[in-house]
Design an enzyme around this catalytic site. Sequence first.
Site, mmCIF file in Angstrom:
data_model
loop_
_atom_site.group_PDB
_atom_site.id
_atom_site.type_symbol
_atom_site.label_atom_id
_atom_site.label_comp_id
_atom_site.label_asym_id
_atom_site.label_seq_id
_atom_site.Cartn_x
_atom_site.Cartn_y
_atom_site.Cartn_z
ATOM 1 N N HIS A 18 0.768 -1.322 -0.193
ATOM 2 C CA HIS A 18 -0.072 0.097 0.014
ATOM 3 C C HIS A 18 0.889 1.254 -0.057
ATOM 4 O O HIS A 18 0.511 2.267 -0.580
ATOM 5 C CB HIS A 18 -0.880 -0.045 1.336
ATOM 6 C CG HIS A 18 -1.696 -1.325 1.506
ATOM 7 N ND1 HIS A 18 -1.989 -1.735 2.501
ATOM 8 C CD2 HIS A 18 -2.272 -2.103 0.457
ATOM 9 C CE1 HIS A 18 -2.739 -2.942 2.480
ATOM 10 N NE2 HIS A 18 -3.030 -2.944 1.100
ATOM 11 N N ASP A 115 -6.342 4.750 0.411
ATOM 12 C CA ASP A 115 -6.543 3.307 -0.372
ATOM 13 C C ASP A 115 -7.686 2.624 0.059
ATOM 14 O O ASP A 115 -8.542 3.248 0.906
ATOM 15 C CB ASP A 115 -5.376 2.257 -0.086
ATOM 16 C CG ASP A 115 -5.017 2.043 1.284
ATOM 17 O OD1 ASP A 115 -6.093 2.051 2.280
ATOM 18 O OD2 ASP A 115 -3.999 2.262 1.458
#
Length: 494
Positions: A18, A115
């Site tokens: 991420h 995200d």
Amino acid sequence: MITAKPHAVLLASPGMGHLIPMLELAKRLLTYHSFNVTIFVVTTDSSTTTSHILQQTSNLSSLNVVVMPPIDVSTKLRPNPSLGERIVLTMLESLPFLRSSFVSMKLPPSALIVDIFGTVAFPMARDLGMLTYVFFATNAWFTAVSIYLPFIDKEMEERHAKAREPLLVPGCKPVRFEDTLEAFLSPGGPIYEGYVGAMKQVASADGILMNTCEDLEPAATKAVREEKILGRFTKGPVYPVGPLVRTVGPKPENEILRWLDGQPAESVIYVSFGSGGTMSESQMRELAWGLELSQQRFVWVAREPKEGDASGAFFEVAKVRDGTMRFLPEGFVKRAKGVGVVVPMWAPQAEILGHPATGGFVTHCGWNSVLESIVNGIPMVAWPLYAEQKMNAFMLSEELGVAVRVKGGEAIVCREKIAELVRGVMVGDEGVAMRRKVKDVKLGGERALSMFGSSYHSLCEMSKDCELHLQAKVSGDYCLGDKNDDVFSELVCS
């Protein structure tokens, strides 16, 4: 007329898969699209994360990076939580720190980019007058499945879970049961409901970014963008902005890279299952024997085995061990000397994949690793472990033709099969064809990111939307998109 640059705040959830694409997005917004950028990093291990960030942003003094204090949620979880549940709870615990940071900023943020685990911050962002964006650090096919999730016919969903029928997604290839996501295995269960809740927030976002490009996934990209297909399920536009991967600067001093310098071109296969991927001890031993049987040079990041948990290292990236590797076959490391390098914890992946000696990659198919392999023209052995990695493996092996896949359904993949796959990629005719194909795919990604390429243009569109949002705070006459906000408010609250 407002002349101030938009201030984008990016929020990265735990995990290098991420963090890395979020950092690369931050760099492009700052360098090419006239944004002020602050990135907040939620972490369970601040020292390892900080070290990584400093390496990647040392030449960008204007990028403001805030590494948040480590968050431990172990005492607040139900027994045997999923990886997603642990990450989401960690993100929830970060909200008080984030809010106090946002309101104290001298330059108020105009947009929040998260995200898929960070959508829990959307209500706070909207309360502070910020635009909200979701960055899918993965492909358009997974994005399409995620967007469609809250609207999937329940009968079809049950047939997928129980009768193992393919899951049909408008405008995209179906998702085979053997490649499906964990959430779809138990419709109505806690993992499923958590995923649906997150995707409702995604649908209400002012925009969706994807770490892919039109050349790589034309059909899925079209599906999520067009109003007549899946675009009708999202409030804001969808922007393909990839492939965003870590750029390699001057070669660092590293023992592995020095060893690679002495190897022939395209002669070494790199083996790594990401920062969180783990295998059983029995499978690790078979992998070791398979590499030895293949008679190919290798660099292997061999993490401590863990039984029954393919993502077992995700929250233990910095765990120290004695380095003896007792889980490997006796004498393996000694026999491999000169032919292979076994790394106990971490390796400079981008530099290894970009090295002329590297000719193949055994990968868990995390999207960040996939893109790093593609942009370096490296064919793959696809060995998916968890999350959407099986979908990625399908795309790589059966659509793009740039990987051979380790077949699922076996408790243990045997050494002979591993050796066969490795040799096929490195010295077989199939490997030659894959190497040619992956280099063609690489060129498509380079075109997309080049000046006025499709991904560059997408970020330009997003930048314009953010500038208009700044103007709206003064004029009050601009609304992003032309869709009915009430529809998406109702969806989020339902």
